[in-house]
Enzyme design. Sequence first.
Site, PDB file in Angstrom:
ATOM      1  N   TYR A  78      -1.294 -13.653  48.756  1.00  0.00           N
ATOM      2  CA  TYR A  78      -0.755 -14.227  47.532  1.00  0.00           C
ATOM      3  C   TYR A  78       0.681 -13.718  47.363  1.00  0.00           C
ATOM      4  O   TYR A  78       0.892 -12.519  47.141  1.00  0.00           O
ATOM      5  CB  TYR A  78      -1.584 -13.811  46.314  1.00  0.00           C
ATOM      6  CG  TYR A  78      -2.913 -14.504  46.187  1.00  0.00           C
ATOM      7  CD1 TYR A  78      -3.103 -15.521  45.252  1.00  0.00           C
ATOM      8  CD2 TYR A  78      -3.998 -14.145  46.980  1.00  0.00           C
ATOM      9  CE1 TYR A  78      -4.324 -16.160  45.119  1.00  0.00           C
ATOM     10  CE2 TYR A  78      -5.221 -14.778  46.854  1.00  0.00           C
ATOM     11  CZ  TYR A  78      -5.370 -15.785  45.921  1.00  0.00           C
ATOM     12  OH  TYR A  78      -6.597 -16.409  45.794  1.00  0.00           O
ATOM     13  N   HIS A 135      -2.500 -23.052  50.219  1.00  0.00           N
ATOM     14  CA  HIS A 135      -3.780 -23.474  49.644  1.00  0.00           C
ATOM     15  C   HIS A 135      -3.636 -23.840  48.177  1.00  0.00           C
ATOM     16  O   HIS A 135      -4.196 -24.828  47.722  1.00  0.00           O
ATOM     17  CB  HIS A 135      -4.837 -22.389  49.800  1.00  0.00           C
ATOM     18  CG  HIS A 135      -6.175 -22.812  49.287  1.00  0.00           C
ATOM     19  ND1 HIS A 135      -6.608 -22.505  48.016  1.00  0.00           N
ATOM     20  CD2 HIS A 135      -7.146 -23.571  49.839  1.00  0.00           C
ATOM     21  CE1 HIS A 135      -7.800 -23.036  47.832  1.00  0.00           C
ATOM     22  NE2 HIS A 135      -8.153 -23.681  48.905  1.00  0.00           N
ATOM     23  N   HIS A 194     -12.266 -25.404  40.900  1.00  0.00           N
ATOM     24  CA  HIS A 194     -11.822 -24.500  41.973  1.00  0.00           C
ATOM     25  C   HIS A 194     -12.927 -23.545  42.397  1.00  0.00           C
ATOM     26  O   HIS A 194     -13.540 -22.863  41.580  1.00  0.00           O
ATOM     27  CB  HIS A 194     -10.608 -23.693  41.525  1.00  0.00           C
ATOM     28  CG  HIS A 194     -10.083 -22.790  42.596  1.00  0.00           C
ATOM     29  ND1 HIS A 194      -9.453 -23.253  43.721  1.00  0.00           N
ATOM     30  CD2 HIS A 194     -10.116 -21.438  42.725  1.00  0.00           C
ATOM     31  CE1 HIS A 194      -9.094 -22.246  44.492  1.00  0.00           C
ATOM     32  NE2 HIS A 194      -9.492 -21.125  43.906  1.00  0.00           N
TER      33      HIS A 194
END
Length: 605
Positions: free
Chosen positions: A211, A243, A398
């Site tokens: 990240y 992503h 998600h």
Amino acid sequence: MLFNIMTLVAAALVVCVRSQILPSEAYNHSAVLKLGVIKLYWKFNDKYITFEVIAKTTGWVGIGFSEKGSMIASDIIVGWVKNGIVEITDRHGDLNGFPPLDSQQDIKILGGKQYGSWTMLKFSRQIASCEKDYDIELNRNTQRVIWAYGNKVPIGDDITPQDSHGTNRGVKSLIILTSLEKPYDLPKGPEYKTFDVLANNVKIPAAATYYNCRIHRFPEFTKKHHIVKVEPIISEGNEEYAHHIALHRCGDVLPNKTLLELDDNCYSSKIKFFETCGKIIEVYTIGGESEIFPDIAGISVGAPGDPIYVQLEIHYNNPDLRSDIVDNSGLRFTYTSTLRKFDIGTSYIGVVPFGSQTFIPPGSESFQSIGQCNPTCLGDKMTTSGFENITIFSVILHSHLAASKARLRHFRNGTELPPIASDEHFDFNYQRRRYSNATVKNTDQLVMECEYNTKDRLEVTEAGFGTMKEMCFAIVYYYPLINLSYCFSSVQRRLSWSYLGVDLGKVKRIDEENPDLEAFVLTGPDKQAGKTILEYMNELDWNTKNISQFQLNYNAMEHYELCYGSDRSKPTKTAFNLTKIANPYKESKRKCHQPDLDENESWST
């Protein structure tokens, strides 16, 4: 000389035009099934759907709909153009591989042609399943669209097992029936401008999950504007690595301007300013596309109290551990000074994403994780923001690789309303927006559910940010704006651990910043001393009966709700029990429509 150049250009244009057939009409929906080879177009109304498929072949072309992406039990359409005559057939997949004809042909041939090396087929069918044995009803779930083509048309009147596709086949996830509420164009009249928030030559590390975060300053507006459209900008070739992209609002005072030039791990403690970046502004997920907001609302920028500094978070998925990828992806924002009635808000609703609180047993075919958002959070944030209800207009469901189903359910006074978003065939690699027009009152409850299949896993799957870990939440877009960033819930770990035989008096935390099971170590009894809680749980007997019993008891345990406003470092915490559903929602099945012979418009969409 000029004439020769123009002649060559004109010849090149003719070759280009002839290289691919253009669709016969305008369509709201399209998808590239394989770049440069086959493309699908479609449109629909409440009863019928029209497809047009264009493929680079002079042979037969087939598409189909499948729950799992295989030919078995799939609904297949195969067609060809032979001697100028169009043939399109309704078929199904079986165990033998060759798709036999359906006993009932439930498609309408609308056209077809060959042009150069390309073939176009156009047909219509009902959205409902008109043949109970073989047809598949089209719906708003993620649909696996299978495709194939042959190099030659059939010798006889129909294809045979000898008309093989060889390697000319594939599968792609699509949402065929996107909601009719989705806007496709910006209103004409207002003046629009754009700005970008992008990564800056980020070198993705050789890690399966990373990240990356970077602080940006929004443009300095002289007055309030509304952002009315957001679109992803993905570096060419990096589509499979980016992503998701999230933009968070940060604190209004930047302690050091050098922070605007730094990239770092989003969940590192080195850059303290990251801790101020809590309120979600916008999110892109893999497979996503541009988002045009409803005409009545926009994201406010430039007004007092609006975002100044933002954090661009990009989740990179790098399963091959490549170290040579450089990325400049991000988001493009379209804005206008023509203000709309409401400001837009974005919030997360779901399950606490910490491994010590939320985990899934191995070997489960369908383990359910539930996050419930109650009036104590959602309603309170509406009321304190000065509103009695909000309108949710789009949702992103998600989760990660083990998820098979995901749904955001809606309850009012003990009765379940239609789900705000639902996907019974969830695909990690295709997490698209689902459009809605749901009014949520300050007394309502929202429940996020995910179902997981861990039959192929030998160890416990923890919640967390890594791709092999799991998440379960919905990103909801709504208006008017309220002061809510996250509404998460889960079971207290002391309750689930005790049920699994952990002596809470003999647990030591060895890493205060790590929320996962590996951060806790057993100090006893002697046979277990020194093991992490994760190691202990992996050694349990997770047979079918034990998994089922754990699921029942887990859902019956006391849960707690974490409610975050704009500052995600100060949540309120409330204990509760999952709501028992008195009147569950039952979706009616579509009925096959029987058109009159003279009802020509019945097949038109």
